[in-house]
Every structure is written in C-alpha cells, then in structure tokens.
Design a protein around this motif. Structure first.
Motif, PDB file in Angstrom:
ATOM      1  N   ASP A   1       0.880  -1.307   0.045  1.00 18.62           N
ATOM      2  CA  ASP A   1      -0.040   0.085  -0.051  1.00 18.62           C
ATOM      3  C   ASP A   1       0.727   1.302  -0.058  1.00 18.62           C
ATOM      4  OD1 ASP A   1      -2.609   1.090  -0.309  1.00 18.62           O
ATOM      5  OD2 ASP A   1      -2.574   1.638   1.673  1.00 18.62           O
ATOM      6  N   ALA A   2       2.179   1.113  -0.033  1.00 24.27           N
ATOM      7  CA  ALA A   2       3.141   2.361  -0.081  1.00 24.27           C
ATOM      8  C   ALA A   2       2.970   2.859  -1.296  1.00 24.27           C
ATOM      9  CB  ALA A   2       4.288   2.021   0.585  1.00 24.27           C
ATOM     10  N   PRO A   3       3.091   4.159  -1.711  1.00 26.98           N
ATOM     11  CA  PRO A   3       3.152   4.799  -2.865  1.00 26.98           C
ATOM     12  C   PRO A   3       4.438   4.835  -3.514  1.00 26.98           C
ATOM     13  CG  PRO A   3       3.079   6.815  -1.337  1.00 26.98           C
ATOM     14  CD  PRO A   3       2.897   5.308  -0.679  1.00 26.98           C
ATOM     15  N   LEU A   4       4.678   4.413  -4.684  1.00 26.08           N
ATOM     16  CA  LEU A   4       5.962   4.559  -5.412  1.00 26.08           C
ATOM     17  C   LEU A   4       5.950   5.783  -6.025  1.00 26.08           C
ATOM     18  CD1 LEU A   4       5.314   1.151  -5.284  1.00 26.08           C
ATOM     19  CD2 LEU A   4       6.699   1.007  -7.152  1.00 26.08           C
ATOM     20  N   LEU A   5       4.875   6.398  -6.640  1.00 27.33           N
ATOM     21  CA  LEU A   5       4.887   7.528  -7.166  1.00 27.33           C
ATOM     22  C   LEU A   5       3.618   8.226  -6.859  1.00 27.33           C
ATOM     23  CD1 LEU A   5       6.066   6.672 -10.860  1.00 27.33           C
ATOM     24  CD2 LEU A   5       7.398   7.710  -9.176  1.00 27.33           C
ATOM     25  N   THR A   6       3.521   9.691  -6.716  1.00 29.69           N
ATOM     26  CA  THR A   6       2.277  10.142  -6.162  1.00 29.69           C
ATOM     27  C   THR A   6       1.918  11.323  -7.165  1.00 29.69           C
ATOM     28  OG1 THR A   6       2.798   9.802  -4.002  1.00 29.69           O
ATOM     29  CG2 THR A   6       1.247  11.518  -4.111  1.00 29.69           C
ATOM     30  N   GLU A   7       0.460  11.196  -7.491  1.00 27.26           N
ATOM     31  CA  GLU A   7       0.062  12.273  -8.516  1.00 27.26           C
ATOM     32  C   GLU A   7       0.126  13.555  -7.985  1.00 27.26           C
ATOM     33  OE1 GLU A   7      -4.476  13.271 -10.551  1.00 27.26           O
ATOM     34  OE2 GLU A   7      -4.103  11.338  -9.233  1.00 27.26           O
TER      35      GLU A   7
ATOM     36  N   GLN B   1      -9.224 -10.043  -1.981  1.00 30.39           N
ATOM     37  CA  GLN B   1     -10.386  -9.546  -2.688  1.00 30.39           C
ATOM     38  C   GLN B   1     -10.423  -7.981  -2.826  1.00 30.39           C
ATOM     39  OE1 GLN B   1     -14.334 -10.798  -1.187  1.00 30.39           O
ATOM     40  NE2 GLN B   1     -13.845 -12.880  -1.338  1.00 30.39           N
ATOM     41  N   ASP B   2      -9.961  -7.274  -1.770  1.00 29.19           N
ATOM     42  CA  ASP B   2      -9.832  -5.857  -2.168  1.00 29.19           C
ATOM     43  C   ASP B   2      -8.701  -5.369  -3.070  1.00 29.19           C
ATOM     44  OD1 ASP B   2      -7.858  -6.858  -0.583  1.00 29.19           O
ATOM     45  OD2 ASP B   2      -7.676  -5.220   1.043  1.00 29.19           O
ATOM     46  N   GLU B   3      -7.947  -6.037  -2.998  1.00 24.55           N
ATOM     47  CA  GLU B   3      -6.710  -5.908  -4.233  1.00 24.55           C
ATOM     48  C   GLU B   3      -7.352  -6.120  -5.742  1.00 24.55           C
ATOM     49  OE1 GLU B   3      -2.647  -7.042  -1.684  1.00 24.55           O
ATOM     50  OE2 GLU B   3      -3.895  -8.508  -2.616  1.00 24.55           O
ATOM     51  N   LEU B   4      -8.035  -7.150  -5.619  1.00 23.04           N
ATOM     52  CA  LEU B   4      -8.765  -7.607  -6.941  1.00 23.04           C
ATOM     53  C   LEU B   4      -9.887  -6.259  -7.393  1.00 23.04           C
ATOM     54  CD1 LEU B   4      -9.601 -11.268  -6.797  1.00 23.04           C
ATOM     55  CD2 LEU B   4      -8.079 -10.339  -8.477  1.00 23.04           C
ATOM     56  N   ALA B   5     -10.618  -5.997  -6.222  1.00 21.98           N
ATOM     57  CA  ALA B   5     -11.583  -4.966  -6.544  1.00 21.98           C
ATOM     58  C   ALA B   5     -10.685  -3.352  -7.155  1.00 21.98           C
ATOM     59  CB  ALA B   5     -12.185  -4.538  -5.267  1.00 21.98           C
ATOM     60  N   ALA B   6      -9.428  -3.304  -6.450  1.00 26.66           N
ATOM     61  CA  ALA B   6      -8.684  -2.076  -7.026  1.00 26.66           C
ATOM     62  C   ALA B   6      -8.471  -2.153  -8.347  1.00 26.66           C
ATOM     63  CB  ALA B   6      -7.407  -2.074  -6.158  1.00 26.66           C
TER      64      ALA B   6
ATOM     65  N   ARG C   1     -15.142  -3.900  -3.123  1.00 26.20           N
ATOM     66  CA  ARG C   1     -14.916  -5.131  -2.396  1.00 26.20           C
ATOM     67  C   ARG C   1     -16.209  -6.084  -2.395  1.00 26.20           C
ATOM     68  NH1 ARG C   1     -14.766  -8.437   1.999  1.00 26.20           N
ATOM     69  NH2 ARG C   1     -12.672  -9.682   2.302  1.00 26.20           N
ATOM     70  N   GLU C   2     -17.385  -5.371  -1.955  1.00 25.77           N
ATOM     71  CA  GLU C   2     -18.639  -6.119  -1.817  1.00 25.77           C
ATOM     72  C   GLU C   2     -18.932  -6.413  -3.257  1.00 25.77           C
ATOM     73  OE1 GLU C   2     -17.933  -3.171  -0.733  1.00 25.77           O
ATOM     74  OE2 GLU C   2     -17.774  -3.791   1.587  1.00 25.77           O
ATOM     75  N   ALA C   3     -18.724  -5.661  -4.249  1.00 28.28           N
ATOM     76  CA  ALA C   3     -19.274  -6.142  -5.546  1.00 28.28           C
ATOM     77  C   ALA C   3     -18.328  -7.216  -6.162  1.00 28.28           C
ATOM     78  CB  ALA C   3     -19.108  -4.924  -6.435  1.00 28.28           C
ATOM     79  N   VAL C   4     -17.260  -7.297  -5.779  1.00 28.74           N
ATOM     80  CA  VAL C   4     -16.015  -8.244  -6.350  1.00 28.74           C
ATOM     81  C   VAL C   4     -16.398  -9.580  -5.711  1.00 28.74           C
ATOM     82  CG1 VAL C   4     -13.808  -8.905  -6.199  1.00 28.74           C
ATOM     83  CG2 VAL C   4     -14.347  -6.835  -7.111  1.00 28.74           C
TER      84      VAL C   4
END
Length: 236
Positions: free
Chosen positions: A34-40, A185-190, A196-199
């Motif tokens: 969950d760490a950012p490699l690059l940030t918008e 499941q939350d990673e798949l959702a992303a 997450r619920e829909a996935v």
C-alpha cells in the motif's frame, strides 16, 4: 483489453548489456504493501523499474472523491517516465500491491542514458504510446462492462502463463488443478475499479458455476475457457 496489456515489459525488452547498464544508474528500494511508489501531482523526476511485486496505477476522478484504476504494473515495467521526460507533475499515483522491490533512477541520469542509447529511447516512446491508448480503453471498459465481466477479464489475464504475474502453478493434491492468483478481494477490486462487496458477489457467482475456487488471498482458476468467455461478454 486488460490492465497488463500485450506489450513486453520495458526491462524484458532490453538486451542483457542494456539492462545491466540501466539498473546500474540507480539504487534498489523496497516498498511495503500500500506504499506509494509515485504520487499524482508530485514534481519529482525519477523513474522506477520494478523488479518484484505488483502495483496499481490510478488517477483522481473529476469529482475528486474517487480514484480511477488505470493499470496494473509488474516485474520489468518502467514507471514515472512521463515526468522524467517533460518535467511536469506526476500524472498518476502508483501504489504497491503487497511488497514491491524496484530500482529508482534519477531523472537526469535516465535522460542522459536515453540520449546515448537510441534503441532504449525508442522502447520508452513505444511504451508511452501503448499506455495512453490502453488508458483510454480501460476507461471505456469501466463504463461499458459489468463487474463480473471486468473481474473475469482480470483473472484470465493474471492467470495467463504467457504474461508473468501474481499467480502460481497448480498446488499438487486432490481437486487442486488450475492456476492460482494470489490477490485478496480488496486488491482484485482495486484492479477492476469496483468495490470489495461487488467483487465478492461476482466471485460467489463464479464459485457456484465451478469456474473458480477461493481461499485466503487466492483465487484458483478451475475453468479458464469459461472464464475467458465471460470476459468477452458471453453467457453460458
């Protein structure tokens, strides 16, 4: 169409001498989940070449409250090249899915290398063109495909033996056949731009049809052909 795309990863398109020379320009760094490699929006100019692990690429929507997943990046892929080349703010956020190991290269060093290695420079331009087209296709998919279709497409893509990804060979044992995708499941959702619920609901449908089997941080593909049909929008 998928988040991984059909293009060969930058690192794998380099010759062995080119790869060694590029990697020698930077330093190794490990990013926790969950760490950012690059940030918008950042005005940093370095680039990142992924060695191990996976990350999502996302942008803030016009409404500002939600993020649009644009891509999934894995080993060998080059990140941050746009800001390194045009010195504008970062156009997207790249966030680690699990632990990521990468090489970080300063923008000046990367630009000097490209200036003296035209073939590598051509690979960067090809990647930029491909990703711009892919981002447009992904936005269209989010608007036109159901969560089930997007999830089926992502699972089929991640489990494809032709494209290295967060998957593993079948685990030996009774009833254990089919590629295993190691994502929660939350990673798949992303990766499909859904909740997450829909996935979870889509996975239940896939389980009832014996297309997949699920467990802790894993989805096992039992019927890849039917999964591919669902990804294309067909119904059985």
């Amino acid at each position: 169409m998928g988040l991984l795309g059909d293009e060969l990863a930058f690192g794998r398109a380099l010759t062995a001498p080119e790869y060694e020379s590029v990697m020698a320009l930077g330093h190794r760094k490990e990013y926790p989940a969950d760490a950012p490699l690059l940030t918008e929006g950042d005005r940093t100019g370095h680039v990142v070449i992924m060695i191990r692990g996976w990350a999502t690429v996302s942008r803030t929507t016009d409404r500002g409250a939600t993020r649009l997943i644009l891509g999934l990046r894995g080993p060998g892929e080059l990140l941050g090249e746009m800001a390194a080349l045009d010195k504008h703010p970062r156009s997207a956020t790249v966030r680690a899915l699990g632990t990521v190991e990468a090489t970080v290269i300063g923008g000046d060093a990367f630009r000097r290398f490209l200036a003296t290695h035209p073939r590598v420079s051509g690979l960067v331009i090809r990647q930029l063109t491909f990703r711009l087209r892919s981002a447009d296709q992904e936005r269209s998919a989010l608007a036109s495909l159901t969560v089930l279709q997007r999830l089926a497409s992502r699972l089929a893509e991640l489990s494809g033996a032709a494209a290295p990804g967060p998957y593993a060979p079948p685990v030996p044992g009774p009833g254990n056949s089919g590629t295993v995708v190691h994502l929660a499941q939350d990673e798949l959702a992303a990766t499909v731009g859904a909740t997450r619920e829909a996935v979870a609901k889509a996975l239940r449908l896939l389980r009832t049809q014996n297309i997949v089997r699920t467990g802790t941080r894993m989805v096992q593909i039992l019927d890849p052909e039917l999964l591919a049909l669902l990804a294309e929008g067909h119904r059985e």
